[in-house]
Design an enzyme around this catalytic site. Structure first.
Site, PDB file in Angstrom:
ATOM      1  CE  LYS A 202      -3.627   2.392   2.505  1.00 59.45           C
ATOM      2  NZ  LYS A 202      -4.646   2.108   3.707  1.00 59.45           N
ATOM      3  CE  LYS A 255      -6.023   1.780  -0.425  1.00 65.22           C
ATOM      4  NZ  LYS A 255      -6.536   1.657   0.968  1.00 65.22           N
TER       5      LYS A 255
END
Ligand code: PBG
Length: 331
Positions: A202, A255
């Protein structure tokens, strides 16, 4: 030379729509999508999120109907975020079994038992400072997120979600060691069949902007660069992915998606676990903004973007476009 024009003509395979369908390498289906949803404990009616056209916060009383609507469209999974009534420095409301997420999980599972319900596990929606962990002050007076203290809260939150009926726990906080800590906590409570989808890779991204409105989160001081990944790093992504796999993650997520398609591909090539990609709020909103300004065709842009994420190697896509994409696919 028989590997050159005019013997070789790639256009032969593009002549008709059915020919193109026959040789298509990448497919999209509603079952590839996970639809993110926001449940707000303070609402009695849906509250549209201005920066995310078509996306709303819902009261828990709408969870059953929403679950049925998604099932009708062929969407098999949701990921839930919560907006609590109260926030504090430790994010205690995130562990409240009466909070919006556990209540929505229970409602959705009872309405559509086969719906795969994922819960986002992170304290940022529940802390008054908006960080993804518990803060502590260093000797020099600066503030940092306390990794190991945060793990205990995450483990508690994961258990609470599992008790409410969640099928998959998805930690998004980026604390070190949280997959192992959550796995241990789940197993100790006999939740050994509950899976973990780790937000393994992330990045600290500006594309989360509209989401912060969606969950009413403002970061009081600093940013998330001390725990989320540096945008410039790809080798580090492989390290994060390998660690989470070793700690017991069942699926790995990258992400955001679009600015990191190379990273999705790299993770795909290194793991045999399912790979998910989160097509985040800013990626959603920018298509809507461009379409509203007459710059591109929304439906075509949605399908092109989702196809690119699958082509990069993602098995699953968490996307706010899920409902529209399912409608387009359904004809
Ligand atoms: C953290 C979390 C965030 C998103 C999902 N989980 C925000 C952040 O890390 O700042 C972003 C999702 C999106 O932008 O759509 N709980």
């Amino acid at each position: 030379m028989n590997n050159a024009f005019p013997t070789i003509r790639p256009r032969r395979l593009r002549v008709t729509a059915s020919m193109r369908a026959l040789v298509r390498e990448t497919t999209l289906a509603p079952s590839d999508f996970v639809y993110p949803m926001f449940f707000n404990a303070a609402l009695t009616a849906p509250n549209p999120i201005a920066k995310m056209p078509g996306v709303s916060q819902f009261p828990v009383s709408h969870a059953r109907a929403q679950a049925k609507l998604l099932a009708e469209r062929g969407i098999k999974s949701v990921i839930l975020f919560g907006l609590p009534k109260t926030k504090d420095p430790r994010g205690d409301s995130g562990c409240d079994p009466d909070g919006p997420v556990p209540r929505a999980v229970a409602e959705m599972k009872s309405a559509v038992p086969e719906l795969v319900v994922i819960t986002d596990v992170c304290v940022d929606e529940y802390t008054d400072h908006g960080h993804c962990g518990i803060l502590r002050t260093r000797r020099d007076g600066s503030v940092e997120v306390d990794n190991d203290a945060t793990l205990e809260v995450l483990a508690k939150m994961a258990i609470m979600h599992a008790k409410a009926g969640a099928d998959i726990i998805a930690p998004s906080d980026m604390m070190d060691g949280r997959v192992a800590r959550i796995r241990k906590a789940l197993d100790a409570e006999s939740f050994e069949t509950i899976a973990i989808l780790s937000y393994a890779v992330k990045y600290a991204s500006c594309f989360y902007g509209p989401f912060r409105d969606a969950v009413n989160v403002t970061i009081a001081c600093g940013d998330r660069a001390g725990y989320q990944m540096d945008q410039a790093n790809a080798r580090e992504a492989l390290r994060e992915a390998a660690l989470d796999e070793a700690e017991g993650a069942d699926m790995l997520m990258v992400k955001p998606a679009l600015p990191y398609l190379d990273v999705i591909r790299a993770v795909r090539e290194r793991t045999n676990l399912p790979v998910a990609a989160y097509n985040v709020s800013g990626e959603y909103s920018m298509l809507h903004a461009a379409a509203a300004a007459g710059m591109l065709d929304l439906d075509r842009a949605i399908m092109e973007v989702l196809t690119s994420i699958r082509r990069a190697g993602a098995d699953l896509i968490l996307t706010y476009h899920a409902i529209r994409a399912a409608e387009i696919l359904g004809g």
